[in-house]
Design a protein around this motif. Structure first.
Motif, PDB file in Angstrom:
ATOM      1  N   GLY A   1       0.826  -1.199   0.000  1.00 54.46           N
ATOM      2  CA  GLY A   1       0.000   0.000   0.000  1.00 54.46           C
ATOM      3  C   GLY A   1       0.861   1.250   0.000  1.00 54.46           C
ATOM      4  N   ALA A   2       0.202   2.399  -0.060  1.00 53.23           N
ATOM      5  CA  ALA A   2       0.915   3.680  -0.144  1.00 53.23           C
ATOM      6  C   ALA A   2       1.076   4.350   1.216  1.00 53.23           C
ATOM      7  N   TRP A   3       0.799   3.614   2.291  1.00 54.81           N
ATOM      8  CA  TRP A   3       0.914   4.106   3.664  1.00 54.81           C
ATOM      9  C   TRP A   3      -0.026   5.268   3.892  1.00 54.81           C
ATOM     10  N   TRP A   4       0.155   6.032   4.948  1.00 58.58           N
ATOM     11  CA  TRP A   4      -0.805   7.079   5.266  1.00 58.58           C
ATOM     12  C   TRP A   4      -0.148   8.130   6.148  1.00 58.58           C
ATOM     13  N   ASP A   5      -0.710   9.315   6.072  1.00 59.07           N
ATOM     14  CA  ASP A   5      -0.308  10.418   6.943  1.00 59.07           C
ATOM     15  C   ASP A   5      -1.345  10.574   8.068  1.00 59.07           C
ATOM     16  N   PRO A   6      -0.881  11.030   9.273  1.00 62.16           N
ATOM     17  CA  PRO A   6       0.415  11.674   9.512  1.00 62.16           C
ATOM     18  C   PRO A   6       1.570  10.744   9.839  1.00 62.16           C
ATOM     19  N   LEU A   7       1.343   9.423   9.856  1.00 58.60           N
ATOM     20  CA  LEU A   7       2.431   8.527  10.257  1.00 58.60           C
ATOM     21  C   LEU A   7       3.636   8.664   9.341  1.00 58.60           C
ATOM     22  N   ALA A   8       3.392   8.694   8.021  1.00 55.00           N
ATOM     23  CA  ALA A   8       4.519   8.779   7.088  1.00 55.00           C
ATOM     24  C   ALA A   8       5.351  10.044   7.326  1.00 55.00           C
ATOM     25  N   SER A   9       4.687  11.191   7.441  1.00 50.96           N
ATOM     26  CA  SER A   9       5.423  12.443   7.627  1.00 50.96           C
ATOM     27  C   SER A   9       6.127  12.484   8.973  1.00 50.96           C
ATOM     28  N   LYS A  10       5.586  11.818   9.982  1.00 51.69           N
ATOM     29  CA  LYS A  10       6.204  11.798  11.300  1.00 51.69           C
ATOM     30  C   LYS A  10       7.521  11.029  11.310  1.00 51.69           C
ATOM     31  N   VAL A  11       7.720  10.135  10.333  1.00 54.05           N
ATOM     32  CA  VAL A  11       9.001   9.424  10.244  1.00 54.05           C
ATOM     33  C   VAL A  11       9.845   9.950   9.081  1.00 54.05           C
ATOM     34  N   GLY A  12       9.472  11.132   8.555  1.00 50.65           N
ATOM     35  CA  GLY A  12      10.305  11.803   7.569  1.00 50.65           C
ATOM     36  C   GLY A  12      10.081  11.405   6.134  1.00 50.65           C
ATOM     37  N   ILE A  13       8.952  10.772   5.839  1.00 52.77           N
ATOM     38  CA  ILE A  13       8.661  10.356   4.461  1.00 52.77           C
ATOM     39  C   ILE A  13       7.637  11.308   3.851  1.00 52.77           C
ATOM     40  N   GLU A  14       7.995  11.863   2.695  1.00 49.62           N
ATOM     41  CA  GLU A  14       7.077  12.748   1.971  1.00 49.62           C
ATOM     42  C   GLU A  14       6.403  11.958   0.857  1.00 49.62           C
ATOM     43  N   ARG A  15       5.093  11.828   0.959  1.00 45.90           N
ATOM     44  CA  ARG A  15       4.324  11.058  -0.024  1.00 45.90           C
ATOM     45  C   ARG A  15       3.816  11.996  -1.122  1.00 45.90           C
ATOM     46  N   GLU A  16       4.724  12.596  -1.860  1.00 45.91           N
ATOM     47  CA  GLU A  16       4.337  13.602  -2.859  1.00 45.91           C
ATOM     48  C   GLU A  16       3.709  12.996  -4.105  1.00 45.91           C
ATOM     49  N   HIS A  17       4.163  11.816  -4.487  1.00 46.68           N
ATOM     50  CA  HIS A  17       3.671  11.196  -5.724  1.00 46.68           C
ATOM     51  C   HIS A  17       3.328   9.723  -5.455  1.00 46.68           C
ATOM     52  N   PRO A  18       2.308   9.441  -4.610  1.00 48.44           N
ATOM     53  CA  PRO A  18       2.047   8.055  -4.230  1.00 48.44           C
ATOM     54  C   PRO A  18       1.683   7.146  -5.394  1.00 48.44           C
ATOM     55  N   LEU A  19       0.966   7.650  -6.388  1.00 46.36           N
ATOM     56  CA  LEU A  19       0.616   6.807  -7.528  1.00 46.36           C
ATOM     57  C   LEU A  19       1.854   6.460  -8.342  1.00 46.36           C
ATOM     58  N   ARG A  20       2.667   7.468  -8.608  1.00 50.05           N
ATOM     59  CA  ARG A  20       3.895   7.215  -9.372  1.00 50.05           C
ATOM     60  C   ARG A  20       4.818   6.283  -8.600  1.00 50.05           C
ATOM     61  N   ARG A  21       4.899   6.501  -7.284  1.00 51.94           N
ATOM     62  CA  ARG A  21       5.743   5.658  -6.450  1.00 51.94           C
ATOM     63  C   ARG A  21       5.284   4.203  -6.520  1.00 51.94           C
ATOM     64  N   MET A  22       3.978   3.990  -6.437  1.00 55.65           N
ATOM     65  CA  MET A  22       3.461   2.625  -6.484  1.00 55.65           C
ATOM     66  C   MET A  22       3.795   1.967  -7.813  1.00 55.65           C
ATOM     67  N   TRP A  23       3.617   2.699  -8.893  1.00 60.40           N
ATOM     68  CA  TRP A  23       3.916   2.142 -10.216  1.00 60.40           C
ATOM     69  C   TRP A  23       5.382   1.726 -10.319  1.00 60.40           C
ATOM     70  N   GLU A  24       6.262   2.624  -9.931  1.00 61.28           N
ATOM     71  CA  GLU A  24       7.696   2.366 -10.073  1.00 61.28           C
ATOM     72  C   GLU A  24       8.162   1.270  -9.108  1.00 61.28           C
ATOM     73  N   TYR A  25       7.640   1.305  -7.894  1.00 61.32           N
ATOM     74  CA  TYR A  25       8.058   0.336  -6.883  1.00 61.32           C
ATOM     75  C   TYR A  25       7.635  -1.083  -7.282  1.00 61.32           C
ATOM     76  N   CYS A  26       6.396  -1.243  -7.705  1.00 62.53           N
ATOM     77  CA  CYS A  26       5.918  -2.567  -8.113  1.00 62.53           C
ATOM     78  C   CYS A  26       6.659  -3.057  -9.351  1.00 62.53           C
TER      79      CYS A  26
END
Length: 349
Positions: free
Chosen positions: A102-127
């Motif tokens: 999955g693409a995780w969720w905020d605010p948890l992601a931002s609290k550990v320093g991860i910026e989810r700016e492009h979650p769809l693109r990230r998912m495509w590239e990661y998979c």
């Protein structure tokens, strides 16, 4: 899209996490296999037990049941480590692994320093890169959210066969459904892992987009597997079951915007829930106060709650709305009874 799928189900699984003792989760995985269920999905969306470690334990105490994280995320483990991990789990399990991402969720992601700016693109590239690594390709990839240079799984001293680990994208929103369809159509993903705490009719909106995506890549909706996480609260007294489900419904309505949007709750009430609870993290007392705004109708709209017959009927509603394998998460303290009920309903199909 109309709800014209089969209400009966011939596959079923359980979702394991946050049991008081880790030994309980291991025991329930074994019990699910003995009862004839098909899969165990290990939760990892919050900072609870690490799914990979627990699934490694499952591989050693089960023989046939499929195992998957439900779901891990596409940020905290780089693609090389993810492929390495599932290559190892593939060996340990004898080829029974699935990879839910999955693409995780905020605010948890931002609290550990991860910026989810492009979650769809990230998912495509990661998979895409993870699948190629599990296919034992040498991969060089330059993308918008990740890049790798000349890497491959180094299996010179172990079984050097491609790892057949189907990828399932965890999705709630319609755009992620469409992207998943395209990944399935291109042969990168095996299917979608549909979210919980949403009403069955929400599936139909997502599946319209899933169909659109898979057909864009010359695939068919039938080729996209569609297991779904379903929250369940079962008790001989339906009111007791609903009361036990209210806390989780309240928590997720208050914390996770995508659940709040899909839950069917009145937006003004949802704002009151969020304000009363105070966001994430929330204490048991915070959730209890906020639950006054979450009535029985809201709970039963997003949780399969009630008697055994109520629960199975509601699970079948999700199947009629496109779910191919209900994966239940019991909120009541009767996991074995829920497993038995699910196994019996599966056998009746």
């Amino acid at each position: 899209m109309k709800a014209n799928f089969d209400r009966e189900f011939t596959r079923a699984g359980i979702w394991n996490w946050e049991k008081p003792h880790i030994e309980d989760e291991i025991r329930y995985a074994q019990y699910a296999e003995e009862a004839g269920l098909d899969s165990v999905w290990q939760g990892e969306s919050r900072l609870v037990r690490d799914a990979m470690t627990v699934m490694g334990a499952y591989t050693q105490v089960t023989d046939e049941i499929d195992l998957a994280p439900g779901v891990t995320n596409c940020y905290t483990r780089n693609v090389a480590v993810m492929a390495q991990t599932f290559s190892t789990l593939h060996e340990l399990s004898g080829g029974r692994m699935k990879l839910g991402i999955g693409a995780w969720w905020d605010p948890l992601a931002s609290k550990v320093g991860i910026e989810r700016e492009h979650p769809l693109r990230r998912m495509w590239e990661y998979c895409t890169v993870t699948k190629r690594l599990l296919d034992l390709e040498n991969v060089t990839y330059e993308g918008q959210t990740l890049s790798v240079d000349d890497i491959e799984l180094d299996l010179v001293r172990s079984d050097a066969q491609p790892r057949d680990v189907p990828i399932y994208v965890g999705a709630t929103g319609e755009t992620m459904h469409k992207l998943t369809g395209e990944l399935v159509g291109k042969g990168i993903a095996g299917g979608i892992f549909m979210n919980y705490l949403i009403p069955p009719e929400h599936n139909l909106k997502g599946l319209e987009k899933l169909k659109e995506g898979v057909e864009k890549q010359d695939g068919t909706l039938e080729g996209a597997d569609r297991p779904q996480l379903i929250a369940v609260a079962m008790d001989e007294d339906a009111d007791v079951a609903i009361d036990q489900a209210r806390g989780l419904a309240t928590q997720y309505i208050g914390q996770q915007p995508h659940i709040r949007k899909a839950s069917g709750i009145d937006p003004e009430l949802a704002e009151k829930v969020q304000a009363e609870m105070g966001g994430w993290p929330a204490s048991a007392e915070d959730i209890e106060r906020a639950s006054q705004y979450v009535d029985d109708d809201v709970v039963t709209n997003i949780v399969a709650a009630g008697t055994r017959d109520d629960v199975i009927d509601r699970v079948r509603d999700y199947c009629a709305a496109g779910c191919t394998e209900p994966v239940v998460y019991p909120l009541t303290d009767n996991m074995e009874a829920v497993i038995d009920a699910l196994a019996e309903a599966k056998a009746e199909a």
